[in-house]
Design a protein around this motif. Structure first.
Motif, mmCIF file in Angstrom:
data_model
loop_
_atom_site.group_PDB
_atom_site.id
_atom_site.type_symbol
_atom_site.label_atom_id
_atom_site.label_comp_id
_atom_site.label_asym_id
_atom_site.label_seq_id
_atom_site.Cartn_x
_atom_site.Cartn_y
_atom_site.Cartn_z
ATOM 1 N N GLU A 130 15.202 -53.003 -25.146
ATOM 2 C CA GLU A 130 14.789 -53.217 -26.538
ATOM 3 C C GLU A 130 14.039 -54.538 -26.685
ATOM 4 O OE1 GLU A 130 14.904 -51.110 -28.929
ATOM 5 O OE2 GLU A 130 16.207 -49.621 -28.006
ATOM 6 N N LYS A 131 13.320 -54.642 -27.783
ATOM 7 C CA LYS A 131 12.635 -55.898 -28.107
ATOM 8 C C LYS A 131 13.682 -56.906 -28.590
ATOM 9 C CE LYS A 131 8.638 -53.376 -29.805
ATOM 10 N NZ LYS A 131 9.042 -52.205 -30.585
ATOM 11 N N PRO A 132 13.551 -58.168 -28.171
ATOM 12 C CA PRO A 132 14.516 -59.181 -28.603
ATOM 13 C C PRO A 132 14.609 -59.334 -30.128
ATOM 14 C CG PRO A 132 13.246 -59.992 -26.756
ATOM 15 C CD PRO A 132 12.622 -58.682 -27.170
ATOM 16 N N VAL A 133 13.585 -58.957 -30.861
ATOM 17 C CA VAL A 133 13.639 -59.087 -32.325
ATOM 18 C C VAL A 133 14.585 -58.060 -32.954
ATOM 19 C CG1 VAL A 133 11.368 -60.161 -32.611
ATOM 20 C CG2 VAL A 133 11.561 -57.655 -32.585
ATOM 21 N N GLN A 134 14.992 -57.044 -32.182
ATOM 22 C CA GLN A 134 15.869 -55.997 -32.715
ATOM 23 C C GLN A 134 17.324 -56.171 -32.255
ATOM 24 O OE1 GLN A 134 14.300 -52.042 -32.191
ATOM 25 N NE2 GLN A 134 15.826 -51.132 -33.529
ATOM 26 N N VAL A 135 17.556 -57.153 -31.384
ATOM 27 C CA VAL A 135 18.905 -57.450 -30.906
ATOM 28 C C VAL A 135 19.320 -58.768 -31.568
ATOM 29 C CG1 VAL A 135 20.344 -57.878 -28.884
ATOM 30 C CG2 VAL A 135 18.434 -56.241 -28.746
ATOM 31 N N PHE A 136 20.418 -58.733 -32.300
ATOM 32 C CA PHE A 136 20.818 -59.871 -33.121
ATOM 33 C C PHE A 136 22.057 -60.558 -32.566
ATOM 34 C CE2 PHE A 136 17.760 -57.977 -35.746
ATOM 35 C CZ PHE A 136 17.531 -58.720 -36.890
ATOM 36 N N LYS A 137 22.083 -61.904 -32.745
ATOM 37 C CA LYS A 137 23.252 -62.685 -32.352
ATOM 38 C C LYS A 137 23.961 -63.173 -33.606
ATOM 39 C CE LYS A 137 20.251 -66.719 -31.551
ATOM 40 N NZ LYS A 137 19.763 -67.645 -30.515
ATOM 41 N N THR A 138 25.245 -63.402 -33.480
ATOM 42 C CA THR A 138 26.092 -63.817 -34.596
ATOM 43 C C THR A 138 26.484 -65.272 -34.387
ATOM 44 O OG1 THR A 138 26.925 -61.557 -34.779
ATOM 45 C CG2 THR A 138 28.217 -63.292 -35.863
ATOM 46 N N LEU A 139 26.116 -66.119 -35.336
ATOM 47 C CA LEU A 139 26.377 -67.557 -35.250
ATOM 48 C C LEU A 139 27.311 -67.984 -36.379
ATOM 49 C CD1 LEU A 139 22.664 -68.602 -34.631
ATOM 50 C CD2 LEU A 139 24.440 -68.231 -32.907
#
Length: 154
Positions: free
Chosen positions: A38-47
């Motif tokens: 997947e494109k990194p813009v569609q994989v989200f991290k939680t901060l």
């Protein structure tokens, strides 16, 4: 694979998701995205962040971006906010670094999603364990977390 707490919550609430496992030695979000194809813009991290009075805020942004701490402080009406210390993450959320999900934290915190989430019908977030991601409908995720949307990245 044993279901994570995130998966159990989603099934209990009858929210559709898909899960994907990857090598848990991969800790860089962009590498995780590549592994998922997947494109990194569609994989989200939680901060997870805090202000000086121990109020906590959760921000969910694409793995390829950096959280705008000054900008998000304004969004939450605080003078300043900082990332919490890594050792505080597990006691506070029940998740470890690299496996933090916006779903199923020990307590409910105000949760904000970067506005780029609107570009996708589905996004990937951690399933609550290093090495496991879920793909979930963005509207379901925002609704489940009572999330807000804003401009969160530099």
């Amino acid at each position: 694979m044993t279901k994570t707490n995130v998966m159990k919550i989603l099934e209990q609430k009858k929210i559709k998701y898909e899960f994907f496992e990857y090598d848990s030695n991969i800790t860089d979000g962009v590498e995780v995205a590549k592994t998922l194809g997947e494109k990194p813009v569609q994989v989200f991290k939680t901060l997870v962040t805090t202000d000086s009075q121990n109020h906590y805020f959760v921000f969910v942004i694409p793995v390829c971006n950096t959280l705008d701490l000054k900008g998000v402080a304004k969004i939450v009406n605080k003078k300043s906010i900082d990332m919490i210390k890594q050792k505080e993450l597990f006691p506070l959320t029940g998740y470890i670094h690299g496996g933090c999900s916006p779903i199923g934290m020990k307590k409910k915190f105000m949760t904000y999603f970067d506005e780029s989430i609107n570009n996708f019908e589905e996004i990937y977030v951690s399933a609550g364990k290093v090495g496991v991601q879920i793909k979930i409908n963005t509207k379901d995720l925002i609704s489940l977390t009572d999330g807000y949307i804003g401009s969160l990245v530099l």
